[in-house]
Design a protein around this motif. Sequence first.
Motif, PDB file in Angstrom:
ATOM      1  N   MET A 247      67.090 -46.010  91.927  1.00 26.25           N
ATOM      2  CA  MET A 247      66.013 -45.887  92.900  1.00 26.25           C
ATOM      3  C   MET A 247      65.568 -44.437  93.053  1.00 26.25           C
ATOM      4  N   VAL A 248      66.544 -43.528  93.019  1.00 27.98           N
ATOM      5  CA  VAL A 248      66.193 -42.111  93.110  1.00 27.98           C
ATOM      6  C   VAL A 248      65.355 -41.691  91.901  1.00 27.98           C
ATOM      7  N   LEU A 249      65.807 -42.134  90.702  1.00 28.60           N
ATOM      8  CA  LEU A 249      65.050 -41.804  89.499  1.00 28.60           C
ATOM      9  C   LEU A 249      63.656 -42.427  89.536  1.00 28.60           C
ATOM     10  N   LEU A 250      63.575 -43.666  90.043  1.00 27.81           N
ATOM     11  CA  LEU A 250      62.281 -44.330  90.129  1.00 27.81           C
ATOM     12  C   LEU A 250      61.331 -43.541  91.021  1.00 27.81           C
ATOM     13  N   ALA A 251      61.814 -43.136  92.175  1.00 28.84           N
ATOM     14  CA  ALA A 251      60.962 -42.378  93.088  1.00 28.84           C
ATOM     15  C   ALA A 251      60.519 -41.061  92.464  1.00 28.84           C
ATOM     16  N   VAL A 252      61.453 -40.404  91.767  1.00 27.99           N
ATOM     17  CA  VAL A 252      61.123 -39.110  91.152  1.00 27.99           C
ATOM     18  C   VAL A 252      60.072 -39.284  90.062  1.00 27.99           C
ATOM     19  N   PHE A 253      60.274 -40.296  89.202  1.00 27.87           N
ATOM     20  CA  PHE A 253      59.342 -40.481  88.094  1.00 27.87           C
ATOM     21  C   PHE A 253      57.979 -40.970  88.570  1.00 27.87           C
ATOM     22  N   VAL A 254      57.929 -41.852  89.573  1.00 23.51           N
ATOM     23  CA  VAL A 254      56.639 -42.316  90.094  1.00 23.51           C
ATOM     24  C   VAL A 254      55.873 -41.159  90.719  1.00 23.51           C
TER      25      VAL A 254
END
Length: 480
Positions: free
Chosen positions: A149-156
């Motif tokens: 989820m952290v990676l998703l937020a960062v990449f989005v």
Amino acid sequence: MATKYNIRVQYAVWVAVVVLGTVVSLTSVHLWRGIEQQEAAVRWLARHEARSLARVIGPSVASTNINTLLSLIEQSVHDEEVRYLRVLDSHDNVLYRPPSNEEPSRVVLVSEPIEVMDKKVGAVELGLGRRRMGQLLWATLLWDLGIGMVLLAVFVAGSFLISGPVQAGVSSLADYVRRVAKGEARGEKLESDLAEVDLAAQELTALMERVDEARRWLDRAQKEMKATQKEMDEYTYVISHDLKEPLRGMEAFSKFLAEGYRDKLDEEGRRHIDIIRKSVLRMQRLINDLLHFSRLSQQRQPMHPVGMNTMLMHVRVRLQHALDAKNVDLRVNKLPTIVCDETAMTEVFHNLISNAIKYNDKPHPVIEIGCTEKTNPETQQPEYEFFVRDNGMGIKKEYFDKIFQIFQRLQRDEEGTGIGLTIVRRVIEWHGGRIWLESEEGKGTTFYFTIPKRDIAKTGTVVEMTGATMKGTGSIAPTV
């Protein structure tokens, strides 16, 4: 209609799909490896527990002292995760088995020998539950999902930042296209940091330059066409005055010779005079028809609703003498009201009917006119399909296209000039229709033509007559 999204949303969605797919894949691999590692750890712990218990109860098993065995087991086994336990003697007889044993398939089961003085006296089967392993795996899953989820937020968030220049470039290109379409960006050039947007703007600018050049060429062509049209009008004037004037003189003098000197001429001379007169009259008809044909496109009238049955009444009056001469049975079915150039459409029916009368060799000529409403196979728009059918001599198939060409005649006669069907085709085509024919020698010919069905309510209304049967020598009666 599908929902449209801007570039940033699309970038974010694609990035989210890729990141989620990657997180799910990595989590699956991590869980699979974690399951293997946790099961190996639980199995090692179960084996350790089983060995310890085997050492403690070894003497009791060797002496088959059951009471001592039970006491030692109660003292040694304290782990709540021990869900399965059996103590066997050297003959695999069960010495101990608690009533709360779970199924072997639901535990991590190991078997360790019981040895006393290096002699096997029995075996311990011990199984640990999987709860501890499940807790560890659940913790691993939550950890992996949290990282995902952290990676998703960062990449989005990164995709929003990265797609910002792209969206700005495309928006500027769209605005440029709108201004070009409105004619507000003439001479203007769009510059962008994105190579693709810059290239698209250059191509659009080049396209607009070509359009401007084409527009200038069209303006020149229109001016030239107007000049040519003026020359054609002057040419028409020359034909109608300068060429017809000598013909009138020739016709007058040939008539004077035929009437005043016929008795003084021999048979051959009189025949030559008659040929001259007929040639002059034919030349006059040819010039008149040619003038009519050349002026046809210039004499277009505004289109308005016209009742076909009413119009054909006027055509019948004009052709009454020819109808009576051959006793033609002219049958007109109920026809619609169409939007057309009334004068030009009258010319169409006059030419088709007069040809059907002229080239009919039957003792009882019959001409039928009708119409059906159909759908154009190419445009899928409604249209009227008219037909003019006769029982005359017919036309050979190889002449089907030739007869619509100017000055083309299938038979040599003194009246025809070969322009009538050319006029018919031109009128039908400028109305947006098609014309063709079907014919069989000796049985007759049917001419078909189409006229697009237009909205009468937008052009006015007209009183329509009912269908009628017209005969050369009879009266008008409703068609049944």
